[in-house]
Design an enzyme around this catalytic site. Structure first.
Site, PDB file in Angstrom:
ATOM      1  N   CYS A  73       0.882 -13.585   0.947  1.00 25.09           N
ATOM      2  CA  CYS A  73       0.232 -12.594   0.073  1.00 25.09           C
ATOM      3  C   CYS A  73       0.836 -11.206   0.307  1.00 25.09           C
ATOM      4  O   CYS A  73       0.588 -10.576   1.348  1.00 25.09           O
ATOM      5  CB  CYS A  73      -1.276 -12.587   0.341  1.00 25.09           C
ATOM      6  SG  CYS A  73      -2.172 -11.255  -0.472  1.00 25.09           S
ATOM      7  N   CYS A 100      -1.647  -8.317   0.736  1.00 24.74           N
ATOM      8  CA  CYS A 100      -2.275  -8.388   2.058  1.00 24.74           C
ATOM      9  C   CYS A 100      -1.457  -7.616   3.085  1.00 24.74           C
ATOM     10  O   CYS A 100      -2.003  -6.983   3.995  1.00 24.74           O
ATOM     11  CB  CYS A 100      -2.420  -9.836   2.513  1.00 24.74           C
ATOM     12  SG  CYS A 100      -3.499 -10.848   1.475  1.00 24.74           S
TER      13      CYS A 100
END
Length: 324
Positions: free
Chosen positions: A79, A82
Site C-alpha cells: 500500500c 500507507c
C-alpha cells in the site's frame, strides 16, 4: 482514496458505560500501584509504537485501552499511501509523549481483524478507548487533519474515561510497558455483571431491575446510576416509530411528551446537542409541572452521557439560564 473524516463529536457511548467506569478505575489503580512500588510506571519512547496481531489484540489493544487511547494503523506492505501515512503516525506517537499508543496491524497477516473492523480499503485508522472502537479517518490524510483528530481523541479519553496517558521516560528500557492490573472484584460486581448481561441479551426490564438492585444496597454507586439511565432510555425508545415521533414533535412544539420522546431518539441516535437543545427550549416555553417534567428528563439524559462531558456541562449552564 480521499480521506474521510469521522467526527467523534456525536459519540454517546451508550454501550460504554461499564467500560468507562472500569477504565477510570484501572487507570487510577495502575498509577497507585506504580507509586506503591516506588516507580512511575514509565515506558520507553520506543514502546509507544507496537506491532499487533490477532493473537495479541486483546492484550495489546483492548486491555491497554483502559490506560490510554490506542490508535490502530491498518496497513500493508504493498500500500503506497500507507508508506506516506505510517511514518507520520509513528512520529506523532512519540511527539504526543504517551497521550496515545500507536498499534500497527498488517492487514495481509490479520484478515480477521480487518473484517471485524469492517475495513474496505487502506490505510484506515481507528482508535480504541476503554474497549470501544471509534473510526478516525480513511486514506492518506494530511498532518494538520491528523493532529486535529488526535487532539479530539485525547480529549475524549481524558474527559470521558479518565485516561491521562502513559508516562514516558527516555531512559527507560524498551519493552517495559505493562498492562494495568485487574481491578479487584467489588461487592456489587455480580449484580452489575447481571445487568450488563441483561442489556446484551436485550432484556431491558431485567437490566433496569438489576441496576436498581445495586442502588438499593449502594445508592451512591456511579456505575449503577449510569447503567440505569442507559437501560431506561433504551427501554423508552424500544418499539417506537421514529418517523411518527419526529412528526409529532414537529407538529406539536408545545406538546411536552412529544418533545421528550423526540429528545430520547436524538440521544440514542448520537445527536447529543440536539437532544439537550430541544429540551432546554421546551423548558423555556413551559411552566409549572410541565416544566419540571422536562427538567427531570433532561437531568436523566445528562446521566446517560456523563457529568464530565463538555456537552453536559454546557447544557447545565443553559438549563440554569432557562430556569432562572
Amino acid at each position: 482514496m480521499q480521506p474521510r473524516n469521522m467526527s467523534m463529536s456525536g459519540v454517546v457511548d451508550l454501550a460504554a458505560v461499564k467500560a468507562a467506569q472500569e477504565a477510570k478505575a484501572k487507570a487510577e489503580q495502575a498509577r497507585a500501584q506504580a507509586a506503591r512500588e516506588g516507580g512511575t510506571g514509565a515506558i520507553s519512547p520506543a514502546d509507544l509504537v507496537i506491532e499487533v496481531d490477532e493473537a495479541g489484540f486483546e492484550r495489546d489493544v483492548l486491555q491497554r485501552s483502559a490506560e490510554v487511547p490506542v490508535v490502530i494503523d491498518f496497513w500493508a506492505e504493498w500500500c503506497e499511501p500507507c508508506k506516506q501515512l505510517s511514518p507520520v503516525l509513528e512520529r506523532l506517537a512519540v511527539e504526543y509523549n504517551g497521550r496515545f499508543l500507536l498499534a500497527k496491524i498488517d492487514v495481509d497477516a490479520n484478515q480477521m481483524l480487518m473484517q471485524q473492523f469492517g475495513i474496505q480499503g487502506i490505510p484506515a485508522v481507528f482508535a480504541v478507548v476503554a474497549g470501544q472502537a471509534l473510526p478516525l479517518f480513511q486514506g492518506a490524510a494530511g498532518e494538520a487533519q491528523i493532529r486535529q483528530t488526535l487532539d479530539q481523541l485525547v480529549q475524549v479519553g481524558e474527559q470521558r474515561f479518565g485516561l491521562t496517558g502513559l508516562t514516558v521516560d527516555p531512559e527507560a528500557e524498551p519493552g517495559g510497558a505493562v498492562s494495568a492490573p485487574e481491578r479487584p472484584a467489588g461487592p456489587h460486581d455480580g449484580l452489575l455483571e447481571a445487568a450488563v448481561q441483561a442489556l446484551d441479551s436485550g432484556d431491558l426490564s431485567g437490566a433496569v431491575q438489576a441496576y436498581k438492585n445495586v442502588l438499593n444496597e449502594d445508592p451512591g454507586n456511579e456505575e449503577a446510576k449510569l447503567g440505569l439511565a442507559q437501560a431506561e432510555l433504551l427501554q423508552r425508545v424500544q418499539g417506537v416509530d421514529p418517523q411518527q415521533v419526529r412528526r409529532d414533535a414537529a407538529d406539536k412544539p408545545a406538546d411536552v411528551q412529544a418533545q421528550i420522546a423526540a429528545a430520547d431518539l436524538d440521544l440514542v441516535g448520537g445527536h447529543v446537542e440536539d437532544a439537550f437543545g430541544r429540551l432546554i427550549e421546551t423548558v423555556q416555553r413551559t411552566v409549572g409541572d410541565d416544566r419540571d417534567t422536562v427538567r427531570v428528563r433532561l437531568l436523566e439524559l445528562f446521566e446517560v452521557v456523563g457529568p464530565d462531558d463538555p456537552r453536559v456541562i454546557a447544557a447545565r449552564r443553559a438549563l440554569a439560564r432557562a430556569l432562572f
